[in-house]
Design a protein around this motif. Structure first.
Motif, PDB file in Angstrom:
ATOM      1  N   TRP A 238       8.007  20.171  38.238  1.00  0.00           N
ATOM      2  CA  TRP A 238       6.981  21.162  38.551  1.00  0.00           C
ATOM      3  C   TRP A 238       7.329  21.944  39.810  1.00  0.00           C
ATOM      4  O   TRP A 238       7.092  23.148  39.902  1.00  0.00           O
ATOM      5  CB  TRP A 238       5.632  20.481  38.694  1.00  0.00           C
ATOM      6  N   GLN A 242       7.814  26.069  39.990  1.00  0.00           N
ATOM      7  CA  GLN A 242       7.119  26.915  40.971  1.00  0.00           C
ATOM      8  C   GLN A 242       8.110  27.713  41.810  1.00  0.00           C
ATOM      9  O   GLN A 242       7.936  28.919  42.032  1.00  0.00           O
ATOM     10  CB  GLN A 242       6.244  26.049  41.870  1.00  0.00           C
ATOM     11  N   GLY A 255      -1.045  25.690  39.594  1.00  0.00           N
ATOM     12  CA  GLY A 255      -1.292  24.440  38.881  1.00  0.00           C
ATOM     13  C   GLY A 255      -2.769  24.162  38.725  1.00  0.00           C
ATOM     14  O   GLY A 255      -3.597  25.049  38.999  1.00  0.00           O
ATOM     15  N   PRO A 256      -3.142  22.954  38.314  1.00  0.00           N
ATOM     16  CA  PRO A 256      -2.257  21.802  38.116  1.00  0.00           C
ATOM     17  C   PRO A 256      -1.287  22.025  36.966  1.00  0.00           C
ATOM     18  O   PRO A 256      -1.544  22.839  36.089  1.00  0.00           O
ATOM     19  CB  PRO A 256      -3.236  20.671  37.792  1.00  0.00           C
ATOM     20  N   PRO A 257      -0.135  21.307  36.984  1.00  0.00           N
ATOM     21  CA  PRO A 257       0.871  21.540  35.951  1.00  0.00           C
ATOM     22  C   PRO A 257       0.358  21.170  34.567  1.00  0.00           C
ATOM     23  O   PRO A 257      -0.311  20.149  34.384  1.00  0.00           O
ATOM     24  CB  PRO A 257       2.030  20.620  36.374  1.00  0.00           C
ATOM     25  N   CYS A 258       0.674  22.023  33.600  1.00  0.00           N
ATOM     26  CA  CYS A 258       0.331  21.772  32.203  1.00  0.00           C
ATOM     27  C   CYS A 258       1.615  21.908  31.384  1.00  0.00           C
ATOM     28  O   CYS A 258       2.149  23.011  31.247  1.00  0.00           O
ATOM     29  CB  CYS A 258      -0.726  22.760  31.718  1.00  0.00           C
ATOM     30  N   PHE A 280       6.394  24.741  31.498  1.00  0.00           N
ATOM     31  CA  PHE A 280       5.009  24.617  31.928  1.00  0.00           C
ATOM     32  C   PHE A 280       4.234  25.898  31.597  1.00  0.00           C
ATOM     33  O   PHE A 280       4.805  26.990  31.550  1.00  0.00           O
ATOM     34  CB  PHE A 280       4.934  24.356  33.432  1.00  0.00           C
TER      35      PHE A 280
END
Length: 346
Positions: A238, A242, A255-258, A280
């Protein structure tokens, strides 16, 4: 070492075939190595049951992460005619063996009709070099009378203090199924396993669920890409996604990361490593956000937003298949597993 010696005047390389080729052994060679050891070294050849057990165990020990190393010479018909087998075992570290690894040369054997042509020297020398490269610095072997000159020439010396004992009283001599694999030190095991690079990407669409992609200046084979790239040392996926997104577009994803997809590719072409990646979800961008994208001209020179099917003629089949899998994951809420993004394919 070989227990029997054929007089030099009666042996030599057969004139009807080429010289056997020496190479590193693989697990599939275990049966041939055991057959040579049984026929030419042991005072009593192994019966079929013991030969099968030894072959099974040796094959496991020759596999990556195992403690056996061997070199073999193969006749043109594929038959193994010479071998040198060594086993690595741990000892307490000392100045003479700082990594705490010793090696025992367990077998060196050559079929009589292939002796006197340097095969034993070739496979044994290669084995000793490999054992040393793997960290062993203490070597031992049981030398036969006829092999002693070669062993001395390669650096072995007799040790009058060496003693040997076999104790079989009270030992169950039934053949048992192989136990677990013998483990190497972590650094040696790590050097034996396949290598893979990690990567991470961010997938955007516009507000109408049309994928947003960047045109790469560095790849004609894969022209349209998600923002993302290879992980740096110490990064988690992640964090990579980013950082790469910010560097390539100027956009910050909080985020939050998905996770939308995991992507795997085998090595190929000029690239020696497999690739494991995470894609992501970056969400839906407004028209203003898309216009605000600032590209790094060293990596990308265009941003495009198109309906999914209009991407198909612009991309290699595997790239479009990945894009479609990621888009389906976005629409269904179920993460995709895509394992055919192989290097060298288009």
């Amino acid at each position: 070492m070989n227990r029997d010696t054929v007089p030099a005047a009666t042996v030599g390389m057969p004139t009807t075939v080429g010289r056997p080729v020496a190479r590193a052994a693989v697990p599939a060679d275990a049966g041939g190595i055991i057959a040579l050891r049984s026929e030419l070294i042991l005072s009593e050849p192994l019966d079929a049951e013991w030969a099968a057990l030894c072959s099974t165990r040796l094959a496991r020990r020759l596999a990556p992460g195992g403690d056996a190393r061997a070199y073999v010479a193969e006749a043109p018909d594929g038959t193994l005619v010479s071998c040198a087998l060594g086993l690595i075992h741990p000892v307490l570290p000392a100045p003479a063996y700082p990594r705490g690894l010793a090696a025992r040369v367990h077998a060196v054997a050559t079929q009589p009709e292939f002796r006197r042509c340097g095969l034993a020297r070739e496979v044994l020398s290669a084995l000793l070099d490999r054992l040393q490269a793997d960290g062993a610095t203490l070597f031992e072997l049981h030398a036969s009378k006829e092999a002693t000159p070669l062993d001395r020439e390669l650096g072995f010396a007799a040790d009058p203090a060496l003693m040997r004992m076999t104790r079989l009283e009270g030992v169950d001599r039934r053949i048992e199924a192989p136990s677990g694999r013998v483990l190497l030190p972590p650094e040696d095991y790590a050097s034996s396993v396949p290598k893979s690079t990690g990567s991470a990407f961010v997938f955007f669409t516009n507000e109408h669920n049309r994928p947003v992609q960047l045109r790469a200046t560095y790849s004609q084979a894969h022209p349209w890409q998600f923002p993302g790239g290879t992980m740096d040392h110490g990064e988690r996926p992640w964090q990579t996604a980013q950082r790469e997104c910010r560097e390539e577009t100027g956009l910050a994803v909080e985020g939050p990361p998905c996770l939308l997809a995991s992507v795997f590719g085998l090595p190929g072409g000029d690239w020696p490593f497999s690739t494991t990646g995470c894609v992501f979800d970056g969400g839906r961008l407004t028209d203003d956000q898309i216009r605000s994208i600032v590209l790094d001209p060293d990596e990308h020179d265009a941003v495009r937003v198109l309906p999914l099917e209009e991407w198909k003629p612009l991309m290699p089949p595997q790239d479009f298949a990945r894009l479609k899998a990621v888009m389906t994951a976005r629409l269904t809420g179920t993460a995709a597993y895509f394992d055919s993004w192989d290097w060298g394919n288009s």
